[in-house]
Design a protein around this motif. Structure first.
Motif: not given
Length: 196
Positions: A46-48, A93-103, A116-130
């Motif tokens: 994200c270019m902020h 930006r991206s949206i993940v509609r359901e939890p996915r894990f590496a294995y 973080d279940p709050k990041r499911i079905a919402v937009s997410m992106k770099c926060t610059f580690c806010k």
């Protein structure tokens, strides 16, 4: 940038993004013609932006540019409409509609700790580690100077290609770096005024 992808791995580790989601990426670019071919590497996220198109199209005001310049997403307000995903010219930006894990269906220990279940079905992106930047404001430490309040990608950069700091402070490390080196902003012609 040497294209090592350490920033990508550090971001993934710090933010526990799901498989296929990378908030920090490194582009591998070829230029020239044989036999004068050159490879360049460009870390992007994200270019902020000072004029974020994602903020303009958000119907719930979940995306907001903070006073310090960070563009953030309030997961409680986001409805996952993807307007911001389509408006971002940086594909950040991206949206993940359901939890996915590496294995498979169950997270491994490191994923479980940071999931973080709050990041499911919402937009997410770099926060610059806010969370680190917010801690800096509380403790008086300086992002870009003190590692514990500097974004993970910047801390991990083995070649020193990434820096972070206050663009409004002429004495900051980032302002001094910009004054003495050649630089550019991606897609500056779009008028988004990227801060990266």
């Amino acid at each position: 940038c040497v294209g090592c992808q350490t920033c990508t791995a550090a971001c993934k580790n710090a933010n526990a993004t799901q498989p296929g989601i990378q908030w920090r990426r490194v582009l591998d670019l070829e230029s020239g013609e044989f036999p004068d071919v050159r490879r360049s590497f460009l870390p992007i996220a994200c270019m902020h932006c000072d004029e974020p198109p994602c903020e303009e199209v958000c119907p719930t005001q979940a995306t907001v540019k903070r006073a310090d310049g960070l563009v953030t997403i309030d997961y409680e307000l986001c409805i996952g409409c993807a307007n911001c995903v389509m408006a971002c010219p940086y594909d950040a930006r991206s949206i993940v509609r359901e939890p996915r894990f590496a294995y498979g269906e169950q997270p491994i220990a490191s994923e479980a700790v940071r999931f973080d279940p709050k990041r499911i079905a919402v937009s997410m992106k770099c926060t610059f580690c806010k969370d680190r930047i917010d801690e800096a404001a509380l403790t008086g430490r300086i992002p870009g100077v003190h590692p514990e309040v500097t974004p993970a990608c910047v801390n991990s950069c083995i070649s020193g290609a990434m820096s972070f700091g206050d663009l409004d402070d002429a004495n900051s490390n980032i302002s001094q770096l910009l004054a003495e080196t050649q630089h550019f902003r991606m897609h500056e012609e779009l008028g988004t005024k990227p801060s990266v």
